[in-house]
Design a protein around this motif. Structure first.
Motif, short mmCIF file in Angstrom:
data_model
loop_
_atom_site.label_atom_id
_atom_site.label_comp_id
_atom_site.label_asym_id
_atom_site.label_seq_id
_atom_site.Cartn_x
_atom_site.Cartn_y
_atom_site.Cartn_z
N TRP A 27 7.52 13.59 5.11
CA TRP A 27 6.93 13.61 6.46
C TRP A 27 7.98 13.28 7.52
O TRP A 27 7.97 13.85 8.61
CB TRP A 27 5.77 12.62 6.56
N LEU A 28 8.87 12.38 7.20
CA LEU A 28 9.93 12.00 8.13
C LEU A 28 10.84 13.20 8.43
O LEU A 28 11.31 13.36 9.55
CB LEU A 28 10.73 10.85 7.53
N ALA A 29 11.05 14.04 7.43
CA ALA A 29 11.88 15.23 7.62
C ALA A 29 11.24 16.23 8.58
O ALA A 29 11.93 17.05 9.19
CB ALA A 29 12.15 15.88 6.27
N PRO A 36 4.94 7.50 -3.19
CA PRO A 36 4.69 7.30 -1.75
C PRO A 36 5.98 7.33 -0.94
O PRO A 36 6.01 7.82 0.18
CB PRO A 36 4.03 5.93 -1.69
N ARG A 37 7.05 6.84 -1.51
CA ARG A 37 8.33 6.86 -0.79
C ARG A 37 8.80 8.30 -0.56
O ARG A 37 9.27 8.65 0.51
CB ARG A 37 9.37 6.07 -1.60
#
Length: 140
Positions: free
Chosen positions: A23-25, A16-17
């Motif tokens: 997604w953050l990228a 999950p990390r």
């Protein structure tokens, strides 16, 4: 007889990390796309146009604005950009606004008469201009 060793298939699932970091990228890409679309909207908004009181009945072009003055004297204005791919509308034929790029046609009220465009023309605000007796047309 030949034996073939087989291993059970397993899918490598990201933690999950790792998914969160992935997604953050993508956030900067989404921000850049949103900013670009906003700049395109501002660019396509025509500069304010002063319309004289003697604008003729029917359709006319004035800069980046398509004007329609009805028999009742009401003036409507639309951005002179085709909603298909943004080509500048520069012709009126047979009582319709014609796109020179792909042949889209629009009725005097901005609705699509023939494609490939599927969306109506963008309406613009028409306000009385007291000093000249005409109108001011702008995209705001």
């Amino acid at each position: 007889m030949i034996q073939i060793a087989t291993m059970p298939l397993s899918f490598d699932r990201r933690s999950p990390r790792a998914q969160f970091i992935g997604w953050l990228a993508l956030l900067p890409l989404g921000w850049a796309a949103t900013t670009m679309l906003q700049l395109l909207r501002v660019r396509d908004r025509p500069a304010p146009v002063l319309v004289p009181p003697d604008v003729p009945l029917g359709l006319s072009l004035r800069g980046d604005v398509v004007l329609h003055r009805g028999d009742d004297g009401l003036v409507r204005a639309f951005a002179a950009r085709c909603t298909h791919l943004g080509c500048r509308l520069d012709r009126i034929a047979g009582g319709q606004i014609v796109c020179p790029c792909h042949g889209s046609r629009f009725f005097p009220d901005g609705r699509v008469a023939a494609g490939p465009a599927t969306r109506p023309l963008s309406g613009l605000r028409v306000r009385p201009h007291a000093a000249s007796g005409g109108w001011t047309v702008d995209g705001d």
